[in-house]
Design a protein around this motif. Structure first.
Motif, mmCIF file in Angstrom:
data_model
loop_
_atom_site.group_PDB
_atom_site.id
_atom_site.type_symbol
_atom_site.label_atom_id
_atom_site.label_comp_id
_atom_site.label_asym_id
_atom_site.label_seq_id
_atom_site.Cartn_x
_atom_site.Cartn_y
_atom_site.Cartn_z
ATOM 1 N N GLY A 1 0.760 -1.405 0.038
ATOM 2 C CA GLY A 1 -0.143 -0.216 0.216
ATOM 3 C C GLY A 1 0.596 1.843 -0.259
ATOM 4 O O GLY A 1 1.850 1.596 0.032
ATOM 5 N N ALA A 2 0.303 2.387 -0.439
ATOM 6 C CA ALA A 2 0.319 3.872 0.248
ATOM 7 C C ALA A 2 1.332 4.089 0.748
ATOM 8 O O ALA A 2 1.520 3.369 2.269
ATOM 9 C CB ALA A 2 -0.266 5.082 0.060
ATOM 10 N N GLU A 3 2.796 4.726 1.089
ATOM 11 C CA GLU A 3 3.506 4.943 1.964
ATOM 12 C C GLU A 3 3.872 6.510 1.848
ATOM 13 O O GLU A 3 3.736 7.685 0.762
ATOM 14 C CB GLU A 3 4.566 4.666 1.688
ATOM 15 C CG GLU A 3 5.007 2.642 1.637
ATOM 16 C CD GLU A 3 5.218 2.292 2.435
ATOM 17 O OE1 GLU A 3 5.573 1.008 2.834
ATOM 18 O OE2 GLU A 3 6.011 3.266 3.713
ATOM 19 N N ALA B 1 14.611 9.788 3.944
ATOM 20 C CA ALA B 1 14.289 8.111 4.747
ATOM 21 C C ALA B 1 14.044 7.720 3.467
ATOM 22 O O ALA B 1 14.503 8.071 2.490
ATOM 23 C CB ALA B 1 12.518 8.089 5.450
ATOM 24 N N SER B 2 13.885 5.975 3.432
ATOM 25 C CA SER B 2 14.076 5.010 2.779
ATOM 26 C C SER B 2 12.486 4.637 2.917
ATOM 27 O O SER B 2 11.520 4.105 3.800
ATOM 28 C CB SER B 2 14.702 3.835 2.963
ATOM 29 O OG SER B 2 16.305 4.229 3.036
ATOM 30 N N VAL B 3 12.568 4.107 1.578
ATOM 31 C CA VAL B 3 11.689 3.022 1.152
ATOM 32 C C VAL B 3 11.224 2.059 0.932
ATOM 33 O O VAL B 3 12.429 1.910 0.135
ATOM 34 C CB VAL B 3 10.031 4.034 0.911
ATOM 35 C CG1 VAL B 3 10.193 4.673 -0.784
ATOM 36 C CG2 VAL B 3 8.548 3.989 0.601
ATOM 37 N N LYS B 4 10.156 1.235 1.197
ATOM 38 C CA LYS B 4 10.717 -0.506 0.248
ATOM 39 C C LYS B 4 9.416 -0.816 0.328
ATOM 40 O O LYS B 4 8.105 -1.579 0.911
ATOM 41 C CB LYS B 4 11.388 -1.604 1.983
ATOM 42 C CG LYS B 4 11.775 -2.934 0.852
ATOM 43 C CD LYS B 4 12.362 -3.579 1.921
ATOM 44 C CE LYS B 4 12.705 -5.288 1.574
ATOM 45 N NZ LYS B 4 13.251 -5.567 2.706
ATOM 46 N N VAL B 5 9.320 -1.013 -0.948
ATOM 47 C CA VAL B 5 7.501 -1.782 -1.812
ATOM 48 C C VAL B 5 8.114 -3.075 -1.751
ATOM 49 O O VAL B 5 8.645 -3.473 -2.913
ATOM 50 C CB VAL B 5 7.755 -0.868 -2.684
ATOM 51 C CG1 VAL B 5 6.185 -1.277 -3.947
ATOM 52 C CG2 VAL B 5 7.678 0.995 -2.322
ATOM 53 N N VAL C 1 3.997 6.255 -3.146
ATOM 54 C CA VAL C 1 5.362 7.031 -2.361
ATOM 55 C C VAL C 1 5.082 8.521 -2.302
ATOM 56 O O VAL C 1 5.580 9.424 -3.633
ATOM 57 C CB VAL C 1 6.325 6.244 -2.424
ATOM 58 C CG1 VAL C 1 7.624 7.097 -1.594
ATOM 59 C CG2 VAL C 1 6.183 4.789 -2.793
ATOM 60 N N THR C 2 5.213 9.310 -0.966
ATOM 61 C CA THR C 2 4.666 10.191 -1.253
ATOM 62 C C THR C 2 5.523 11.229 -0.436
ATOM 63 O O THR C 2 5.930 10.060 1.079
ATOM 64 C CB THR C 2 3.380 10.860 -0.769
ATOM 65 O OG1 THR C 2 2.304 10.286 -1.351
ATOM 66 C CG2 THR C 2 3.476 12.741 -0.046
#
Lengths: 114, 116
Positions: free
Chosen positions: B8-10, B16-20, B112-113
């Motif tokens: 889902g959306a982040e 920062a980091s994001v993991k999809v 991702v925002t």
């Protein structure tokens, strides 16, 4: 890097009329060993992921209506919608997959109803 | 039927980091590469890289080298894309796509925002 360009940026066509989109690559995407053009076309409607229409420049993906056709070789390619339907309103992208280091997309062409 | 279902959306802060994640079903996960493509709002498609789920080998677009990592967990048929040092320009929908001849099946996309 292989740069993809498309023309026009947008076009409006009457229902039942032909729509033609052009795509040009900065270098040839024709692989001489198998004589295949590593060029695909995608359709994207708002809020949806892209949908594969054409690969190897002219092979229709399964289930794609035959009003969609692709042609061209080397650096110059065309997507033709022979008789535009209302459901064909979308943005169309070409993509090269010749360079495995970077599968670049064209900037897109928006197709609307006139 | 082939399906790719993404997480889902982040919303993330700059830096920062994001993991999809991208869970595959309906085919043998290790038989096809997975591509990652992103699309900023109102913009075109930008290819980020590929991963071979069988070997774990990856190839990244130069633009993302050093910031992106693509991994997988074959036991649950899931691919991952992690992007670090996020900035506002990374705000986009991120797609995974199965690579046959080219990208034939796509996930639904993950927004991702990046915002402070």
């Amino acid at each position: 890097d292989i740069v993809m360009t498309q023309s026009p940026d947008s076009l409006a066509v009457s229902l039942g009329e032909r729509a033609t989109i052009n795509c040009k690559s900065s270098q040839s995407v024709l692989y001489s060993s198998n004589n295949k053009n590593y060029l695909a076309w995608y359709q994207q409607k708002p809020g949806q992921p892209p949908k594969l229409l054409i690969y190897w420049a002219s092979t229709r993906e399964s289930g794609v209506p035959d009003r969609f056709s692709g042609s061209g070789s080397g650096t110059d390619f065309t997507l033709t919608i022979s008789s535009l339907q209302a459901e064909d309103v979308a943005v169309y992208y070409c993509q090269q997959y010749y360079s495995t280091l970077l599968f670049t997309f064209g900037p897109g062409t928006k197709v609307d109803i006139k | 039927q082939v399906q790719l279902v993404q997480s889902g959306a982040e919303v993330k802060k700059p830096g920062a980091s994001v993991k999809v994640s991208c869970k595959a079903s309906g085919y043998t996960f290790t038989s096809y590469d997975i591509n990652w493509v992103r699309q900023a709002t109102g913009q075109g498609l930008e290819w980020m890289g590929w991963m071979n789920p069988n070997s774990g080998n990856t190839g990244y677009a130069q633009k993302f080298q050093g910031r992106v990592t693509m991994t997988r967990n074959t036991s649950i048929s899931t691919a991952y894309m992690e992007l670090s040092s996020l900035r506002s320009e990374d705000t986009a929908v991120y797609y995974c796509a199965r690579q046959a001849v080219t990208a034939d099946y796509w996930g639904q996309g993950t927004l991702v925002t990046v915002s402070s």
